[in-house]
Design an enzyme around this catalytic site. Sequence first.
Site, short mmCIF file in Angstrom:
data_model
loop_
_atom_site.label_atom_id
_atom_site.label_comp_id
_atom_site.label_asym_id
_atom_site.label_seq_id
_atom_site.Cartn_x
_atom_site.Cartn_y
_atom_site.Cartn_z
N GLY A 121 -11.88 -7.36 5.63
CA GLY A 121 -10.91 -6.59 6.55
C GLY A 121 -11.07 -4.84 6.07
CG HIS A 122 -8.97 -4.10 2.61
ND1 HIS A 122 -8.83 -5.30 2.03
CD2 HIS A 122 -8.20 -3.20 2.73
CE1 HIS A 122 -7.26 -5.16 2.05
NE2 HIS A 122 -7.12 -3.94 2.40
CG ASP B 27 -1.21 -3.30 8.70
OD1 ASP B 27 -0.48 -3.99 8.50
OD2 ASP B 27 -2.08 -3.22 7.72
CB SER C 231 -3.72 -8.67 0.75
OG SER C 231 -4.69 -7.65 0.93
O1 PAF Z 1 -1.87 -0.79 4.84
C1 PAF Z 1 -1.85 -0.48 4.02
O2 PAF Z 1 -2.51 -1.18 3.05
C2 PAF Z 1 -0.85 0.40 3.38
O3 PAF Z 1 0.40 0.35 4.10
C3 PAF Z 1 -1.42 1.89 3.01
C4 PAF Z 1 -1.67 2.52 4.30
C5 PAF Z 1 -2.41 1.87 2.00
C6 PAF Z 1 -0.19 2.65 2.54
O4 PAF Z 1 0.41 2.26 1.26
#
Ligand code: PAF
Length: 295
Positions: free
Chosen positions: A36-37, A152, A188
């Site tokens: 996803g990242h 999210d 994660s």
């Molecule tokens: O989605 C996330 O991984 C975290 O909430 C973020 C946006 C990096 C902030 O710490």
Amino acid sequence: MEVLRANDDVRRRATQARQAGETIGLVPTMGFLHAGHRALIERARAENGRVAVSVFVNPTQFGPTEDFARYPRDEDRDLALCQEAGVDWVYAPSVEELYPHGQPGTLVTPPEGLTTSLCGEFRPGHFTGVATVVAKLFALWGPDRAYFGLKDFQQTAVLRRMAADLCFPVALVLAPTIRETDGLALSSRNIYLDPAERQAALAIPRALQAGWEQARVAGSRPSAVLEAAARHLTGMQVQYLSLVDRDSLEPATDLGRPAVLAIAAYSGKTRLIDNVALDGPAPLALAASAQEGVA
Ligand code: PAF
């Protein structure tokens, strides 16, 4: 690729990029990167001259009984993924670097309307921590675009509002949730699941799929969508199952406006969240296609 630990180095690199006329795409993460990242990073790579990824497990967004200490971390693996994806800078500061005067320091508090429902109800202070750290990242990097995943969903609503209210000249790019082929949304925290818990967690995407299908039945009402989803969650400890207006996050009262069906539930001890926009693609249809082109 350069790994930056100090805020001064971030400012230097960002200034140099701007002077060279290059745009900066920022992908904020808490590390333990997954596909996803990687999809966010690849999109940032395609749309910007320079790409920065922040890797920082932000203590201010965890409650006292939450998993800050055991949140999964693997910097070597994260750096390898970033290198392979063509990232220019990984910014991985210490807690002291980002919070030099201790925590919490000056806070960015999102409006109540966006934080009292869904996760906000069960994680008091969480979105203040998120808005604060992302505001700091925006202040440091001055990105042209910042990339976030729609898994999210409430976070994206909070951050859109924060960027607008604090006049950050950044475009937020919100990308679809990436799913395993069986529908489980990548997270994660999936690393916490044993095989039986992982199997049980599939009830979540199935519930979303059932709600999404119910919304397509002529004359369907929000209560019918919620009931259709709830039928799949009977064996689970559900924290919330909500249907909310996409923009206000208030409970959806009819299906004429864009609405999001959202779930937080435990599989074993692991809290998982997921959602689907009722006017978007089916979650389980996405599961099959989303993996294409993603490592
Ligand atoms: O989605 C996330 O991984 C975290 O909430 C973020 C946006 C990096 C902030 O710490």
